[in-house]
Design a protein around this motif. Structure first.
Motif, PDB file in Angstrom:
ATOM      1  N   VAL A   1      13.904 -50.193  19.121  1.00 46.91           N
ATOM      2  CA  VAL A   1      12.592 -50.026  20.366  1.00 46.91           C
ATOM      3  C   VAL A   1      12.204 -50.881  21.495  1.00 46.91           C
ATOM      4  O   VAL A   1      11.359 -51.176  19.926  1.00 46.91           O
ATOM      5  N   THR A   2      12.032 -51.505  22.402  1.00 47.74           N
ATOM      6  CA  THR A   2      10.933 -52.485  22.798  1.00 47.74           C
ATOM      7  C   THR A   2       9.956 -51.943  23.368  1.00 47.74           C
ATOM      8  O   THR A   2      10.806 -51.847  24.471  1.00 47.74           O
ATOM      9  N   LEU A   3       9.066 -52.289  23.879  1.00 48.81           N
ATOM     10  CA  LEU A   3       7.606 -52.534  24.985  1.00 48.81           C
ATOM     11  C   LEU A   3       7.593 -53.306  25.151  1.00 48.81           C
ATOM     12  O   LEU A   3       6.834 -53.900  24.004  1.00 48.81           O
ATOM     13  N   ARG A   4       6.863 -54.088  26.398  1.00 51.51           N
ATOM     14  CA  ARG A   4       6.723 -54.942  26.730  1.00 51.51           C
ATOM     15  C   ARG A   4       5.235 -55.028  26.757  1.00 51.51           C
ATOM     16  O   ARG A   4       4.977 -54.331  27.220  1.00 51.51           O
ATOM     17  N   GLY A   5       4.187 -55.851  26.740  1.00 50.14           N
ATOM     18  CA  GLY A   5       3.602 -55.976  26.888  1.00 50.14           C
ATOM     19  C   GLY A   5       2.522 -55.870  28.209  1.00 50.14           C
ATOM     20  O   GLY A   5       1.718 -54.868  28.205  1.00 50.14           O
ATOM     21  N   TRP A   6       3.125 -56.036  28.741  1.00 50.13           N
ATOM     22  CA  TRP A   6       2.494 -55.266  30.293  1.00 50.13           C
ATOM     23  C   TRP A   6       2.576 -53.485  29.765  1.00 50.13           C
ATOM     24  O   TRP A   6       0.704 -53.660  30.522  1.00 50.13           O
ATOM     25  N   THR A   7       3.380 -53.006  29.553  1.00 48.14           N
ATOM     26  CA  THR A   7       3.540 -52.305  29.738  1.00 48.14           C
ATOM     27  C   THR A   7       1.937 -50.979  28.344  1.00 48.14           C
ATOM     28  O   THR A   7       1.702 -50.489  28.913  1.00 48.14           O
ATOM     29  N   LEU A   8       2.145 -51.992  27.243  1.00 43.99           N
ATOM     30  CA  LEU A   8       1.102 -51.235  26.980  1.00 43.99           C
ATOM     31  C   LEU A   8      -0.852 -51.426  27.726  1.00 43.99           C
ATOM     32  O   LEU A   8      -1.048 -51.157  27.082  1.00 43.99           O
ATOM     33  N   ALA A   9      -0.140 -53.100  27.776  1.00 46.32           N
ATOM     34  CA  ALA A   9      -1.792 -53.596  28.921  1.00 46.32           C
ATOM     35  C   ALA A   9      -1.972 -52.085  29.844  1.00 46.32           C
ATOM     36  O   ALA A   9      -3.388 -51.456  30.287  1.00 46.32           O
ATOM     37  N   GLU A  10      -1.026 -51.530  30.503  1.00 46.98           N
ATOM     38  CA  GLU A  10      -0.934 -50.397  31.452  1.00 46.98           C
ATOM     39  C   GLU A  10      -1.591 -49.622  30.720  1.00 46.98           C
ATOM     40  O   GLU A  10      -2.617 -48.458  31.667  1.00 46.98           O
ATOM     41  N   CYS A  11      -1.132 -48.632  30.427  1.00 45.15           N
ATOM     42  CA  CYS A  11      -1.620 -47.880  28.437  1.00 45.15           C
ATOM     43  C   CYS A  11      -2.850 -47.477  28.665  1.00 45.15           C
ATOM     44  O   CYS A  11      -3.708 -46.772  28.727  1.00 45.15           O
ATOM     45  N   ALA A  12      -3.124 -49.134  28.375  1.00 45.67           N
ATOM     46  CA  ALA A  12      -4.787 -49.019  27.500  1.00 45.67           C
ATOM     47  C   ALA A  12      -6.287 -48.726  29.066  1.00 45.67           C
ATOM     48  O   ALA A  12      -6.702 -48.303  28.641  1.00 45.67           O
ATOM     49  N   VAL A  13      -5.153 -49.688  29.884  1.00 48.22           N
ATOM     50  CA  VAL A  13      -5.921 -49.328  30.886  1.00 48.22           C
ATOM     51  C   VAL A  13      -6.111 -47.992  31.694  1.00 48.22           C
ATOM     52  O   VAL A  13      -7.569 -47.120  31.586  1.00 48.22           O
ATOM     53  N   ALA A  14      -5.307 -46.811  31.568  1.00 50.18           N
ATOM     54  CA  ALA A  14      -4.941 -45.484  32.263  1.00 50.18           C
ATOM     55  C   ALA A  14      -5.911 -45.003  31.044  1.00 50.18           C
ATOM     56  O   ALA A  14      -6.346 -44.309  31.404  1.00 50.18           O
ATOM     57  N   ILE A  15      -5.425 -45.103  29.574  1.00 44.67           N
ATOM     58  CA  ILE A  15      -5.950 -44.562  28.689  1.00 44.67           C
ATOM     59  C   ILE A  15      -7.523 -44.112  28.903  1.00 44.67           C
ATOM     60  O   ILE A  15      -8.605 -43.455  28.913  1.00 44.67           O
ATOM     61  N   LEU A  16      -8.119 -45.874  29.340  1.00 46.90           N
ATOM     62  CA  LEU A  16      -9.683 -46.232  29.778  1.00 46.90           C
ATOM     63  C   LEU A  16     -10.229 -45.406  30.544  1.00 46.90           C
ATOM     64  O   LEU A  16     -11.561 -44.570  30.164  1.00 46.90           O
ATOM     65  N   LEU A  17      -9.034 -45.199  30.886  1.00 45.37           N
ATOM     66  CA  LEU A  17      -9.986 -44.580  32.843  1.00 45.37           C
ATOM     67  C   LEU A  17     -10.128 -42.338  32.566  1.00 45.37           C
ATOM     68  O   LEU A  17     -10.412 -42.186  32.979  1.00 45.37           O
ATOM     69  N   VAL A  18      -9.035 -42.344  31.477  1.00 47.29           N
ATOM     70  CA  VAL A  18      -9.269 -41.050  31.476  1.00 47.29           C
ATOM     71  C   VAL A  18     -10.671 -40.418  30.114  1.00 47.29           C
ATOM     72  O   VAL A  18     -11.151 -39.638  30.513  1.00 47.29           O
ATOM     73  N   CYS A  19     -10.977 -41.564  29.548  1.00 46.95           N
ATOM     74  CA  CYS A  19     -12.358 -41.562  28.711  1.00 46.95           C
ATOM     75  C   CYS A  19     -13.458 -41.765  29.754  1.00 46.95           C
ATOM     76  O   CYS A  19     -14.492 -40.788  28.922  1.00 46.95           O
ATOM     77  N   LEU A  20     -12.957 -42.334  30.281  1.00 48.86           N
ATOM     78  CA  LEU A  20     -14.386 -42.564  31.026  1.00 48.86           C
ATOM     79  C   LEU A  20     -14.957 -41.520  32.108  1.00 48.86           C
ATOM     80  O   LEU A  20     -15.874 -40.758  32.582  1.00 48.86           O
ATOM     81  N   ASN A  21     -13.868 -40.934  32.906  1.00 53.15           N
ATOM     82  CA  ASN A  21     -13.680 -39.921  33.440  1.00 53.15           C
ATOM     83  C   ASN A  21     -12.977 -39.139  33.778  1.00 53.15           C
ATOM     84  O   ASN A  21     -13.740 -37.503  34.185  1.00 53.15           O
ATOM     85  N   GLY A  22     -12.108 -38.554  32.663  1.00 59.49           N
ATOM     86  CA  GLY A  22     -11.926 -37.009  31.851  1.00 59.49           C
ATOM     87  C   GLY A  22     -10.696 -36.944  33.100  1.00 59.49           C
ATOM     88  O   GLY A  22     -10.152 -37.963  33.758  1.00 59.49           O
ATOM     89  N   SER A  23     -10.450 -35.183  32.884  1.00 60.04           N
ATOM     90  CA  SER A  23      -9.238 -35.404  33.668  1.00 60.04           C
ATOM     91  C   SER A  23      -9.177 -35.595  35.433  1.00 60.04           C
ATOM     92  O   SER A  23      -8.428 -35.160  36.035  1.00 60.04           O
ATOM     93  N   SER A  24     -10.848 -35.808  35.581  1.00 58.82           N
ATOM     94  CA  SER A  24     -10.960 -35.366  37.147  1.00 58.82           C
ATOM     95  C   SER A  24     -10.585 -37.083  37.959  1.00 58.82           C
ATOM     96  O   SER A  24     -10.534 -37.117  38.766  1.00 58.82           O
TER      97      SER A  24
END
Length: 323
Positions: free
Chosen positions: A279-302
């Motif tokens: 399995v290979t994960l691109r660094g770009w995908t990991l960066a996108e996922c990190a941004v998405a997780i940060l947005l969820v942490c800051l804003n919740g489900s809204s």
């Protein structure tokens, strides 16, 4: 009855049109590869202008326009039948760069996205410098402009000419997301749309899966480990921007374009990957996922939507008198 099944019919139509595009591609399966190799050899950007130019030279390449246009064509058909001219008018109105917010706020959101993209480009160029790829840096900059200053403008313009986002997003964020938001909270709607978006790409995998090549199925499955999380992450980011821009479809175009432009046109020299077995994960995908997780942490489900935005009326129906 048709309206109650509008979203399902939209997805079926989007897949059907994508299958038609792949059937056209199958009449000359090597044509797209030849065109892409020529684009890379000429150090050109793959964007909507180049796509149309090559399609005019080689008609079979119109499949590369039809495939990404499938969601938008499907949305047009469903809205026209279910909601009529009024629904189409309300759908097209989502093409405004922002809706229901001041121009200062709208421009601020756009500037934030542009800054985000330029920061990613700069980080990538620094990465290339550390790997000793001076030639790759020169080629990357030249792909967007003849001088570094003009290339800076070229990077910004690239976000507006990215063919996939321009052709797809009136379907995904212009139709599907508003429909999903009637039934689900913004986070769940984003995850569902990300999964639908990933599944819609499956027709382009038919040829490699049926090629008879050894390991084709496993290669496909390993690819999805990277691809599906990337679609979900981009979907979450796009929904966050959707609320910040008042429901404008440019939320999806911009979030989608940042992804596509980096992967397709900026990072041609390669970028970091994380490997675990096969399995290979691109660094770009990991960066996108990190941004998405940060947005969820800051804003919740809204995902940053206020109460009024989460309780929007049916988006393509005529507003009731006094509403």
């Amino acid at each position: 009855m048709f309206r109650s099944r509008a979203l399902a019919l939209f997805f079926v139509l989007a897949v059907a049109i994508a299958l038609v595009a792949m059937a056209i591609r199958a009449t000359d399966p090597g044509a797209l590869g030849v065109a892409l190799r020529e684009i890379i050899a000429n150090n050109q950007r793959a964007d909507i202008i180049i796509g149309i130019e090559y399609s005019l030279r080689e008609p079979v390449l119109w499949n590369a326009i039809l495939f990404p246009a499938a969601p938008t064509l499907a949305a047009f058909i469903v809205i026209a039948i279910a909601y009529g001219p009024g629904g189409l008018s309300r759908w097209v109105a989502r093409l405004a760069p922002w809706r229901g917010i001041s121009w200062r706020v709208g421009l601020g959101v756009w500037a934030l996205v542009v800054l985000w993209f330029l920061t990613i480009v700069c980080v990538y160029l620094v990465y290339l410098s550390f790997t000793g790829s001076a030639a790759a840096i020169t080629e990357t900059v030249a792909r967007f402009g003849p001088t570094p200053l003009l290339a800076l403008g070229g990077f910004v313009i690239a976000l507006l000419l990215s063919s996939g986002p321009l052709l797809e997003e009136m379907g995904w964020r212009g139709f599907a997301l508003p429909m999903l938001l009637q039934r689900f909270n913004p986070l769940l709607a984003s995850v569902i749309l990300g999964l639908l978006w990933a599944a819609w790409h499956l027709p382009r995998e038919i040829a490699p899966l049926t090629s008879g090549a050894d390991g084709a199925l496993m290669a496909f499955l390993y690819k999805q480990v990277d691809f599906i999380p990337g679609c979900i992450a981009t979907s979450i980011i796009a929904t966050f921007l959707y609320f910040k821009l008042g429901g404008s479809v440019w939320s999806g175009i911009l979030a989608h374009a940042v992804n596509n432009e980096f992967v397709v046109n900026v990072a041609r020299a390669g970028h970091p990957v994380w490997t675990m077995g096969e399995v290979t994960l691109r660094g770009w995908t990991l960066a996108e996922c990190a941004v998405a997780i940060l947005l969820v942490c800051l804003n919740g489900s809204s995902l940053g939507a206020d109460k009024d935005q989460r309780q929007l009326p049916r988006p393509f129906e005529r507003p009731q008198a006094g509403a």
